[in-house]
Design a protein around this motif. Structure first.
Motif, PDB file in Angstrom:
ATOM      1  N   ARG A  56      -9.998  -3.577  -8.255  1.00  0.00           N
ATOM      2  CA  ARG A  56      -9.129  -2.509  -7.948  1.00  0.00           C
ATOM      3  C   ARG A  56      -8.502  -1.803  -9.435  1.00  0.00           C
ATOM      4  NH1 ARG A  56      -3.790  -5.114  -5.710  1.00  0.00           N
ATOM      5  NH2 ARG A  56      -3.764  -5.457  -7.737  1.00  0.00           N
ATOM      6  N   VAL A  68      -7.241   2.115  -6.407  1.00  0.00           N
ATOM      7  CA  VAL A  68      -8.442   2.353  -5.604  1.00  0.00           C
ATOM      8  C   VAL A  68      -9.373   1.211  -5.927  1.00  0.00           C
ATOM      9  CG1 VAL A  68     -10.671   3.873  -5.835  1.00  0.00           C
ATOM     10  CG2 VAL A  68      -8.353   4.631  -6.304  1.00  0.00           C
ATOM     11  N   TRP A  92     -13.126  -0.596  -5.377  1.00  0.00           N
ATOM     12  CA  TRP A  92     -14.686  -0.018  -5.924  1.00  0.00           C
ATOM     13  C   TRP A  92     -15.432  -1.205  -5.384  1.00  0.00           C
ATOM     14  CZ3 TRP A  92     -15.590   4.790  -7.538  1.00  0.00           C
ATOM     15  CH2 TRP A  92     -14.385   5.602  -8.131  1.00  0.00           C
ATOM     16  N   LYS A 117     -16.894   4.047  -4.513  1.00  0.00           N
ATOM     17  CA  LYS A 117     -15.522   4.001  -3.932  1.00  0.00           C
ATOM     18  C   LYS A 117     -15.322   3.657  -2.356  1.00  0.00           C
ATOM     19  CE  LYS A 117     -11.233   6.874  -3.751  1.00  0.00           C
ATOM     20  NZ  LYS A 117     -10.799   8.405  -3.973  1.00  0.00           N
ATOM     21  N   ILE A 118     -14.599   2.581  -2.440  1.00  0.00           N
ATOM     22  CA  ILE A 118     -14.363   2.128  -0.882  1.00  0.00           C
ATOM     23  C   ILE A 118     -13.150   2.912  -0.348  1.00  0.00           C
ATOM     24  CG2 ILE A 118     -13.545   0.413   0.464  1.00  0.00           C
ATOM     25  CD1 ILE A 118     -14.915  -1.802  -1.524  1.00  0.00           C
ATOM     26  N   SER A 119     -12.106   3.116  -1.005  1.00  0.00           N
ATOM     27  CA  SER A 119     -10.737   3.633  -0.677  1.00  0.00           C
ATOM     28  C   SER A 119      -9.736   3.525  -1.498  1.00  0.00           C
ATOM     29  CB  SER A 119     -10.400   3.372   0.820  1.00  0.00           C
ATOM     30  OG  SER A 119      -9.859   1.834   0.799  1.00  0.00           O
ATOM     31  N   ALA A 120      -8.918   4.259  -1.380  1.00  0.00           N
ATOM     32  CA  ALA A 120      -7.447   4.010  -2.187  1.00  0.00           C
ATOM     33  C   ALA A 120      -6.348   3.356  -1.325  1.00  0.00           C
ATOM     34  CB  ALA A 120      -6.961   5.351  -2.478  1.00  0.00           C
ATOM     35  N   TRP A 161      -4.857   0.518  -2.504  1.00  0.00           N
ATOM     36  CA  TRP A 161      -4.768  -0.998  -2.379  1.00  0.00           C
ATOM     37  C   TRP A 161      -3.753  -1.623  -3.533  1.00  0.00           C
ATOM     38  CZ3 TRP A 161      -8.126  -4.119   0.358  1.00  0.00           C
ATOM     39  CH2 TRP A 161      -9.213  -3.236   1.369  1.00  0.00           C
ATOM     40  N   TYR A 196      -9.864  -7.714   6.258  1.00  0.00           N
ATOM     41  CA  TYR A 196     -10.836  -6.458   6.108  1.00  0.00           C
ATOM     42  C   TYR A 196     -12.187  -7.205   6.465  1.00  0.00           C
ATOM     43  CZ  TYR A 196      -7.256  -3.515   4.062  1.00  0.00           C
ATOM     44  OH  TYR A 196      -6.063  -2.866   3.864  1.00  0.00           O
ATOM     45  N   ALA A 244     -19.783   1.884   3.599  1.00  0.00           N
ATOM     46  CA  ALA A 244     -18.433   1.663   4.047  1.00  0.00           C
ATOM     47  C   ALA A 244     -18.441   0.167   4.398  1.00  0.00           C
ATOM     48  CB  ALA A 244     -18.064   2.524   5.552  1.00  0.00           C
TER      49      ALA A 244
END
Length: 730
Positions: A643, A648, A650, A665-668, A670, A701, A709
């Motif tokens: 993170r 974000v 990763w 990139k996984i997502s923002a 966090w 998760y 993903a």
């Protein structure tokens, strides 16, 4: 076999003559003593055959019985098999095939649309009787050596082979009699049932003369049920298919009627016979029913003394023959088959002998099981099916699984009214606290209790072993991840987790104290199995930069700490517990203040658990948290998630050689989490998952196995100690 009602019913009768009959299977003799209790075991034992019983087909009922033959029909079959009492061999015929018997000979009756054939099985001579519209007559039944027809004007005729008496007109029936039916009674009398203007009646037809006499109303009420005839008595049931059946007994000499006391319980097919002055009765089908009923036992009642004796534990069907009463049923002592019941000596209880056997037990037997000796709960989502075969259905099954080391149990109860086997799909949960099952030795015990009370409960037992691979976060050897949390006082707690498929929630069990004084460490990591034992370990770094190894004992506790080395204070982030190079050993990565990442390969030796470090990359100083996530993305080895300061997350996909692919990139979003924990396979789907902890909440998760993903949407979790300001979760 007389038919005073539909063909589904059984009408049975037997003579009162005391016979010692020689059969092909052996001689059935009457006992020399009188039964004085309700237990007929001694009576049954006294009626022995001198040769081994012949075979009786499984899943078949008795239809008719004669002197040397009997007929059977399997459930749902349209074929009636005529079998020899001597050796059990049989020939298949059409559904409507009947055995009738004189005192000396068996006959087969074949009712067809335009003709009824009567065949003498001794001489094989046959008589064909025309019926139908062209003949102007209808078939109304058969008995002994005769077929009976009724013409349009109401005349009933008795047809015999010309050499055995020819055709005579039946006399004695009242004018206007309708619904006439003739069935066997005794070797001398046929049973005639009919209706006239005053209701349902029955009478006895003299087979020698064709004359009907002894006509009576089917009293007292319904006129339904079975009728049994002997040379001295007539018995009948009333109120079949009611809560209160009644049995009545007529003395033919005095024309007086007395009621036979029977149990006041529901009956659907109460079958009746007369043997040697005793009334024999029982409810058919008890073995396949799922309730208890005292009428399931075939019982003999002595009207002179009031004594009752159990002859069989149950019956499915029955038929009278000139030389005794045949019953398809079973006893706990001798099992399932065809039994012959004859008068006892000097008025004693009827004697029972096994004539033919299906080879099946009457009591419940637990047969073969399909229980693996080793259960791998890493497979099939942590579930395994256990199957036991049973000799019959309608049982209540209780299964107990016990973990030998802890004594924790799991019980399973189910009733199987129609299925003669039971399958228990174990979900890998054990104990009243619903924890995941521990590895190691287990015992199982299965008890089957008959729901109908026919026979005792029976049990079987065995053993099996549960095994799983060691998981980085499993400290008590039960396959489910444990979370470690340190509170502000320095106490370290362990909480086992369970995943509930119904709610999709990861939930912590009651916490267990590991120890105190853990506030002397500035980093604690779940290290996986780095010590070469069978269980997961912990590494912890103290404020002086020394790294300590806590070897897992496999029961949720840890061995005394062992110093790995010093100089670890130069790292600002440590991530452990994953196999990054694909050699099957847990590794550790650490980043220094310059942003370089170093790989410490696992050795599997608890004294020196890591090899000399190897620099694998740089640029890691932009992250505020790095977590060894296990294989969440379907790659060759363990992965990392990192993170950055913007929140974000990763993915660094493991290449399987200790290096990582270019980040994805996984997502923002966090940044609100204080801890990201690579918890392992929390939901038992075979993929590693991630736990995210904030000061007020926790989430799971689930790993997807897809590097594009790698994590599914967050799911609320219930985990320990998130509100403690001194909390450290790993």
């Amino acid at each position: 076999m007389a038919h005073a009602r539909s063909t589904r019913r059984r009408l049975i009768a037997a003579t009162t003559t005391v016979l010692a009959v020689t059969l092909g299977a052996g001689t059935l003799s009457a006992p020399a003593h009188a039964a004085t209790t309700a237990d007929a075991a001694a009576t049954a034992d006294a009626a022995n055959t001198t040769a081994a019983p012949i075979a009786f087909p499984k899943n078949a009922k008795l239809i008719d019985a004669g002197l040397g033959h009997f007929t059977t029909r399997a459930d749902g079959s349209l074929t009636t098999a005529v079998r020899s009492i001597k050796d059990g061999t049989g020939t298949g015929y059409g559904f409507h095939t009947y055995i009738r018997s004189s005192r000396t000979t068996d006959y087969l009756v074949f009712p067809m649309t335009y003709q009824v054939t009567l065949r003498n099985l001794s001489t094989m001579s046959a008589l064909d009787v025309p019926v139908g519209s062209a003949a102007g007559a209808t078939y109304v039944g058969s008995a002994a050596n005769a077929v009976f027809t009724r013409s349009a004007d109401g005349t009933v005729r008795q047809h015999r082979h010309p050499s055995e008496g020819g055709t005579v007109t039946v006399t004695g029936l009242p004018a206007g009699a309708s619904a006439v039916s003739v069935t066997p009674g005794t070797p001398d009398d046929a049973l005639v049932t009919f209706m006239d203007g005053t209701g349902k009646k029955w009478g006895l037809l003299d087979l020698a003369t064709g004359a009907v006499d002894e006509i009576h109303h089917r009293t007292p009420s319904s006129g339904n049920g079975d009728i049994a005839v002997s040379q001295t008595h007539v018995a009948w049931t009333d109120g079949d298919e009611t809560d209160r059946p009644a049995v009545y007994l007529l003395d033919r000499a005095t024309d007086t009627v007395a009621e036979v006391p029977v149990e006041d319980v529901y009956t659907n097919d109460l079958q009746l016979g007369l043997v040697g002055g005793w009334v024999v009765y029982g409810e058919a089908g008890g073995l396949s029913n799922g309730d208890t009923n005292p009428l399931y036992a075939l019982t003999a009642y002595n009207p002179a003394t009031g004594a009752k004796v159990k002859l069989l534990d149950h019956l499915t069907s029955s038929s009278a023959a000139p030389d005794g009463l045949y019953v398809r049923g079973g006893t706990l002592a001798q099992g399932e088959g065809l039994y012959k019941i004859v008068p006892g000596a000097d008025g004693a209880a009827p004697a029972v002998g096994l004539v033919a056997t299906t080879g099946e037990p009457t009591h419940v037997v637990i047969g073969a099981n399909d229980i693996p000796s080793v259960v791998d709960l890493d497979k099939n989502g942590g579930k395994v099916a256990f199957t036991w075969g049973l000799s019959r259905s309608t049982v209540e099954v209780n299964v107990t699984l016990r973990h030998v080391r802890t004594g924790k149990v799991r019980t399973f109860t189910e009733t199987h009214p129609y299925n003669p086997s039971v399958t228990f799909t174990w979900d890998g949960i054990i104990g009243s606290d619903f924890t995941s099952a521990y590895n190691g030795d287990y015992t199982w015990q299965m008890t089957a209790r008959p729901l109908n009370g026919i026979g005792p409960a029976t049990s079987a037992s065995g053993t099996f072993k549960v095994t799983r691979k060691a998981a980085p976060h499993d400290y008590d050897d039960n396959g489910s991840p444990d979370l470690l949390s340190r509170d502000s006082s320095g106490k370290l707690w362990r909480s086992d987790t369970s995943f509930y498929e119904e709610s999709g929630q990861l939930t912590a069990q009651s916490r267990t104290l590991i120890g105190t004084g853990w506030n002397g460490y500035n980093q604690i990591e779940a290290a996986g199995n780095i010590g070469g034992a069978a269980h997961a370990d912990i590494v912890a770094r103290d404020t002086a930069g020394a790294l300590w190894h806590y070897l897992g004992n496999g029961d949720g506790t840890f061995a005394t700490r062992y110093k790995i080395g010093t100089g670890w204070g130069g790292y600002n982030k440590i991530a452990a517990g994953s196999d990054f190079n694909g050699d099957g050993k847990a590794d550790l990565v650490a980043t220094d203040t310059a942003g370089a990442m170093w790989l410490h390969k696992g050795t599997g030796n608890w004294r020196t658990p890591f090899q000399t470090r190897v620099k694998i990359s740089t640029g890691w100083n932009g992250y505020n948290q790095i977590t060894a996530a296990g294989d969440i993305a379907g790659g060759a080895a363990g992965d990392l998630v990192a993170r950055d300061s913007a929140g974000v997350l990763w993915l660094y996909l493991g290449n399987g050689d200790g290096t990582f692919a270019t980040r994805v990139k996984i997502s923002a979003g966090w940044s609100g989490y204080t801890h990201l924990v690579g918890v392992g396979d929390a939901n038992r789907d075979g993929r590693a998952d991630l736990v995210a902890v904030s000061p007020t909440s926790q989430y799971l998760y689930q790993g997807t196995g897809n590097w594009r993903a790698p994590l599914g949407g967050r799911q609320s979790a219930s985990l320990p100690y998130v509100g403690d300001p001194g909390n450290h979760v790993v």
